[in-house]
Design a protein around this motif. Structure first.
Motif, PDB file in Angstrom:
ATOM      1  N   UNK A  29       0.784  -1.228   0.000  1.00 25.50           N
ATOM      2  CA  UNK A  29       0.000   0.000   0.000  1.00 25.50           C
ATOM      3  C   UNK A  29       0.819   1.283   0.000  1.00 25.50           C
ATOM      4  N   UNK A  30       2.126   1.146   0.209  1.00 27.18           N
ATOM      5  CA  UNK A  30       3.006   2.311   0.200  1.00 27.18           C
ATOM      6  C   UNK A  30       4.261   1.961  -0.581  1.00 27.18           C
ATOM      7  N   UNK A  31       4.709   2.854  -1.461  1.00 23.67           N
ATOM      8  CA  UNK A  31       5.862   2.549  -2.310  1.00 23.67           C
ATOM      9  C   UNK A  31       7.171   2.508  -1.544  1.00 23.67           C
ATOM     10  N   UNK A  32       8.084   1.720  -2.065  1.00 23.38           N
ATOM     11  CA  UNK A  32       9.449   1.728  -1.528  1.00 23.38           C
ATOM     12  C   UNK A  32      10.185   2.904  -2.180  1.00 23.38           C
ATOM     13  N   UNK A  33      11.331   3.234  -1.662  1.00 22.64           N
ATOM     14  CA  UNK A  33      12.124   4.331  -2.229  1.00 22.64           C
ATOM     15  C   UNK A  33      12.504   3.996  -3.669  1.00 22.64           C
ATOM     16  N   UNK A  34      12.401   4.971  -4.542  1.00 16.46           N
ATOM     17  CA  UNK A  34      12.794   4.846  -5.951  1.00 16.46           C
ATOM     18  C   UNK A  34      12.062   3.712  -6.671  1.00 16.46           C
ATOM     19  N   UNK A  35      10.783   3.545  -6.375  1.00 20.19           N
ATOM     20  CA  UNK A  35       9.991   2.496  -7.023  1.00 20.19           C
ATOM     21  C   UNK A  35       9.828   2.814  -8.508  1.00 20.19           C
ATOM     22  N   UNK A  36      10.042   1.840  -9.343  1.00 23.02           N
ATOM     23  CA  UNK A  36       9.895   2.020 -10.789  1.00 23.02           C
ATOM     24  C   UNK A  36       8.416   1.948 -11.181  1.00 23.02           C
ATOM     25  N   UNK A  37       8.044   2.594 -12.283  1.00 23.64           N
ATOM     26  CA  UNK A  37       6.629   2.612 -12.701  1.00 23.64           C
ATOM     27  C   UNK A  37       6.011   1.224 -12.866  1.00 23.64           C
ATOM     28  N   UNK A  38       6.757   0.277 -13.439  1.00 23.14           N
ATOM     29  CA  UNK A  38       6.216  -1.069 -13.640  1.00 23.14           C
ATOM     30  C   UNK A  38       5.989  -1.758 -12.299  1.00 23.14           C
ATOM     31  N   UNK A  39       6.894  -1.553 -11.367  1.00 23.78           N
ATOM     32  CA  UNK A  39       6.746  -2.146 -10.036  1.00 23.78           C
ATOM     33  C   UNK A  39       5.549  -1.526  -9.327  1.00 23.78           C
ATOM     34  N   UNK A  40       5.354  -0.230  -9.505  1.00 21.43           N
ATOM     35  CA  UNK A  40       4.207   0.453  -8.892  1.00 21.43           C
ATOM     36  C   UNK A  40       2.901  -0.117  -9.427  1.00 21.43           C
ATOM     37  N   UNK A  41       2.834  -0.336 -10.739  1.00 20.53           N
ATOM     38  CA  UNK A  41       1.627  -0.907 -11.342  1.00 20.53           C
ATOM     39  C   UNK A  41       1.317  -2.275 -10.749  1.00 20.53           C
ATOM     40  N   UNK A  42       2.326  -3.127 -10.616  1.00 22.42           N
ATOM     41  CA  UNK A  42       2.123  -4.473 -10.054  1.00 22.42           C
ATOM     42  C   UNK A  42       1.701  -4.397  -8.586  1.00 22.42           C
ATOM     43  N   UNK A  43       2.368  -3.524  -7.823  1.00 21.80           N
ATOM     44  CA  UNK A  43       2.052  -3.386  -6.398  1.00 21.80           C
ATOM     45  C   UNK A  43       0.627  -2.875  -6.216  1.00 21.80           C
ATOM     46  N   UNK A  44       0.253  -1.848  -6.977  1.00 23.89           N
ATOM     47  CA  UNK A  44      -1.087  -1.283  -6.832  1.00 23.89           C
ATOM     48  C   UNK A  44      -2.164  -2.248  -7.317  1.00 23.89           C
ATOM     49  N   UNK A  45      -1.870  -3.072  -8.314  1.00 26.72           N
ATOM     50  CA  UNK A  45      -2.838  -4.092  -8.763  1.00 26.72           C
ATOM     51  C   UNK A  45      -3.079  -5.109  -7.647  1.00 26.72           C
ATOM     52  N   UNK A  46      -2.015  -5.498  -6.964  1.00 23.68           N
ATOM     53  CA  UNK A  46      -2.163  -6.437  -5.842  1.00 23.68           C
ATOM     54  C   UNK A  46      -2.939  -5.781  -4.701  1.00 23.68           C
ATOM     55  N   UNK A  47      -2.666  -4.505  -4.426  1.00 25.37           N
ATOM     56  CA  UNK A  47      -3.390  -3.780  -3.376  1.00 25.37           C
ATOM     57  C   UNK A  47      -4.871  -3.675  -3.724  1.00 25.37           C
ATOM     58  N   UNK A  48      -5.162  -3.402  -4.989  1.00 22.27           N
ATOM     59  CA  UNK A  48      -6.555  -3.288  -5.429  1.00 22.27           C
ATOM     60  C   UNK A  48      -7.308  -4.606  -5.215  1.00 22.27           C
ATOM     61  N   UNK A  49      -6.625  -5.722  -5.452  1.00 26.26           N
ATOM     62  CA  UNK A  49      -7.236  -7.036  -5.222  1.00 26.26           C
ATOM     63  C   UNK A  49      -7.569  -7.225  -3.744  1.00 26.26           C
ATOM     64  N   UNK A  50      -6.672  -6.803  -2.856  1.00 27.63           N
ATOM     65  CA  UNK A  50      -6.926  -6.911  -1.416  1.00 27.63           C
ATOM     66  C   UNK A  50      -8.132  -6.047  -1.050  1.00 27.63           C
ATOM     67  N   UNK A  51      -8.173  -4.827  -1.558  1.00 24.64           N
ATOM     68  CA  UNK A  51      -9.264  -3.896  -1.236  1.00 24.64           C
ATOM     69  C   UNK A  51     -10.619  -4.385  -1.751  1.00 24.64           C
ATOM     70  N   UNK A  52     -10.612  -5.088  -2.866  1.00 16.54           N
ATOM     71  CA  UNK A  52     -11.862  -5.537  -3.481  1.00 16.54           C
ATOM     72  C   UNK A  52     -12.680  -6.425  -2.549  1.00 16.54           C
ATOM     73  N   UNK A  53     -12.010  -7.128  -1.650  1.00 15.45           N
ATOM     74  CA  UNK A  53     -12.707  -8.031  -0.736  1.00 15.45           C
ATOM     75  C   UNK A  53     -12.715  -7.528   0.697  1.00 15.45           C
ATOM     76  N   UNK A  54     -12.515  -6.240   0.876  1.00 18.27           N
ATOM     77  CA  UNK A  54     -12.414  -5.668   2.223  1.00 18.27           C
ATOM     78  C   UNK A  54     -13.752  -5.083   2.661  1.00 18.27           C
ATOM     79  N   UNK A  55     -14.161  -5.421   3.883  1.00 20.07           N
ATOM     80  CA  UNK A  55     -15.462  -4.941   4.369  1.00 20.07           C
ATOM     81  C   UNK A  55     -15.446  -3.483   4.825  1.00 20.07           C
TER      82      UNK A  55
END
Length: 100
Positions: A29-55
């Motif tokens: 849910x929070x980027x690491x230092x100097x996160x690359x755009x592709x890594x950000x996309x993958x991280x945020x996609x995984x975060x979105x999946x977690x949020x999709x099932x959150x009450x």
């Protein structure tokens, strides 16, 4: 030297945070230092999946919008909140250039 008073805490009603599906997954849910755009996309996609099932997704999204939070909250990235009209207090990067 500036003294910071830790007794000036703001009381909030964030009991909903205990029920978040994201508990223990801060790295998604929070980027690491100097996160690359592709890594950000993958991280945020995984975060979105977690949020999709959150009450508590709605409460989380409202909190992030109201508090001008950084990171991924309630199924939204910083960029998505910005596009929806919710500004960060101290915008960085592209948002900083477009905010002025």
């Amino acid at each position: 030297m500036t003294v910071i008073n830790l007794d000036d805490r703001i009381e909030t009603e964030n009991d909903w945070m205990r029920d978040g599906a994201c508990k223990g997954l801060t790295h998604l849910f929070f980027p690491s230092a100097a996160e690359r755009p592709q890594a950000r996309e993958r991280r945020e996609a995984a975060a979105k999946d977690v949020c999709a099932n959150c009450k508590v997704q709605a409460e989380c999204m409202t909190f992030a919008r109201d508090q001008h939070e950084y990171g991924f909250w309630g199924g939204e990235s910083e960029d998505e909140r910005h596009a929806a009209g919710f500004r960060l207090i101290a915008p960085i990067g592209v948002r900083a250039r477009s905010a002025s």
